[in-house]
Scaffold this motif. Structure first.
Motif, mmCIF file in Angstrom:
data_model
loop_
_atom_site.group_PDB
_atom_site.id
_atom_site.type_symbol
_atom_site.label_atom_id
_atom_site.label_comp_id
_atom_site.label_asym_id
_atom_site.label_seq_id
_atom_site.Cartn_x
_atom_site.Cartn_y
_atom_site.Cartn_z
ATOM 1 N N TYR A 1 0.032 3.331 -26.454
ATOM 2 C CA TYR A 1 -1.133 3.618 -25.615
ATOM 3 C C TYR A 1 -2.117 2.452 -25.590
ATOM 4 C CZ TYR A 1 0.408 8.507 -25.512
ATOM 5 O OH TYR A 1 1.124 9.666 -25.322
ATOM 6 N N GLY B 1 -1.100 -0.128 -23.186
ATOM 7 C CA GLY B 1 -1.422 0.264 -21.821
ATOM 8 C C GLY B 1 -2.910 0.287 -21.527
ATOM 9 N N TRP C 1 -2.661 8.148 -17.076
ATOM 10 C CA TRP C 1 -1.924 7.185 -16.265
ATOM 11 C C TRP C 1 -1.916 7.599 -14.799
ATOM 12 C CZ3 TRP C 1 -0.687 2.454 -15.906
ATOM 13 C CH2 TRP C 1 0.355 2.014 -15.091
ATOM 14 N N LEU D 1 -5.258 2.212 -22.921
ATOM 15 C CA LEU D 1 -5.722 3.595 -22.776
ATOM 16 C C LEU D 1 -6.660 4.059 -23.888
ATOM 17 C CD1 LEU D 1 -2.377 5.334 -21.699
ATOM 18 C CD2 LEU D 1 -4.148 4.305 -20.247
#
Length: 409
Positions: free
Chosen positions: A218, A221, A393, A223
């Protein structure tokens, strides 16, 4: 991608008759009632997985819901969590006698990695030339991964464990795909009941936050939040989600079935709608949510009356902005409460957990105090709620919950 809304008619109302919630706040109704009424979030751990804060696991007596030690040992932690939360929901609904005809819909992740094996492989490959590393990697994986270990990673084993431990033996489906998996599991379960294909269903998911493998993915990404806690709409200086352990299951039942057995409904699901937009397209996510909202056909009400919204916002900048744009486009004031500020982000379990909190608010007339400026005060306990889910996402989902006895007129 768009999905048809859940049909709702007086003859086939869909009620939430039981909730099973486990989070950093604790387990069950009392702990989460307290969490909703608190002026601080559930416990936050800022050290064990620094620099990433998370909401940790509470102590659980697994024997209460998973009595056989052998069953406990063969499950991964997220499977134990989900099986435990599913049992709480069955008990809360008083529905143990209906498990033989109960449908089961699971929102699941992909299983947990063997971190010790991963670390030993990486250590063995360090400094080797590329060609030699590739050969060595194959040798290590062939010797370190057993077929039984691979099978333990299958996501639908959560459904299997719930069936074995609790005896739920109706139709079963497992969905994957983070937040939208949880939303679609609820949507499909409610649609099946509304269409007369069953009378009762168990739906939900589970997520264990304290996993380095997931946190690193995560983080790659972009996030995750780093640093200390802040409510989800107050993270401009360090946007990102704060993961939280979540086990969230709902018992959904037709109103006819619930009335026949004398069950007290917590809330009525008046509609669920899901969309999936290309978030790199300008306004795509907010427009997708607006399309979903139109299909819910909420009562018009007063344009000056605030709409109570239980937000599934993660704290990640892009989906938070999309949700804000969607809500601004409704043309009426909103009274926001963020589930993520109270319990954290739980991927697949997020949407079922938000619905469980919303049902608890409606059933008990709770008025959660604001945790930040974006959460305007509520003048009174809401009689209906809009629950939002804007995935970390992608994936936009909405549900309309009503207090039992309220109508859409």
């Amino acid at each position: 991608m768009s999905e048809a809304p859940v049909p709702a008619s007086p003859a086939q109302e869909i009620w939430i008759t039981g909730i099973g919630l486990v989070s950093a706040a604790g387990e069950g109704r009392a702990a989460h009632r307290a969490a909703l009424l608190a002026t601080t979030p559930a416990p936050v751990d800022t050290t064990s997985h620094a620099p990433f804060p998370l909401h940790p696991a509470p102590p659980l007596e697994l024997d209460r819901q998973i009595p056989k030690k052998g069953d406990q040992r063969q499950m991964e932690p997220w499977q134990r969590l989900g099986t435990y939360a599913a049992g709480l929901a069955l008990d809360d609904a008083g529905a143990r006698g209906l498990v033989g005809e109960m449908d089961l819909l699971i929102a699941a992740g992909g299983g947990e990695r063997d971190l010790a094996l991963d670390e030993s492989v990486l250590a063995a490959l360090a400094g080797l030339p590329a060609a030699e590393a590739a050969t060595r990697l194959n040798e290590l994986l062939a010797g370190g991964l057993r077929p039984t270990l691979f099978l333990a990673q299958l996501s639908n084993l959560l459904a299997g464990n719930i069936s074995i431990v609790h005896g739920v033996t109706g139709a079963s489906r497992t969905l994957m795909g983070e937040e939208q998996a949880g939303a679609d599991a609820v949507r499909i379960a409610a649609a099946r009941l509304a269409e007369g294909r069953g009378r009762i269903a168990l739906v939900g998911g589970a997520f264990v936050a304290a996993r380095w493998d997931l946190l690193l993915l995560y983080h790659a990404g972009g996030l995750l939040r780093q640093g200390g806690f802040a409510p989800v709409f107050s993270r401009a200086e360090a946007p990102g989600a704060i993961p939280g352990l979540l086990g969230a299951f709902l018992v959904l039942e037709t109103g006819e079935s619930a009335r026949a057995r004398g069950a007290r409904g917590l809330a009525r699901i008046a509609g669920v709608a899901c969309e999936q937009a290309r978030r790199d397209a300008r306004g795509g996510s907010a427009e997708a949510a607006a399309r979903a909202f139109a299909r819910l056909a909420l009562p018009k009400g007063s344009q000056q009356e605030p709409l109570a919204v239980l937000s599934g916002a993660t704290g990640i900048a892009a989906p938070a902005a999309a949700e804000a744009a969607f809500l601004a486009g409704l043309g009426r004031p909103v009274a926001l409460r963020a589930a993520g500020s109270r319990l954290g982000w739980g991927a697949e379990a997020t949407f079922p957990a938000s619905l469980a909190l919303g049902a608890l608010m409606l059933a008990e007339g709770l008025v959660p105090p604001p945790l930040e400026a974006a959460e305007a005060p509520l003048a009174a306990a809401p009689r209906d709620l809009l629950v939002t889910g804007f995935g970390a996402w992608r994936g936009e989902a909405l549900a309309h919950l009503q207090a039992i006895g309220e109508t859409q007129a």
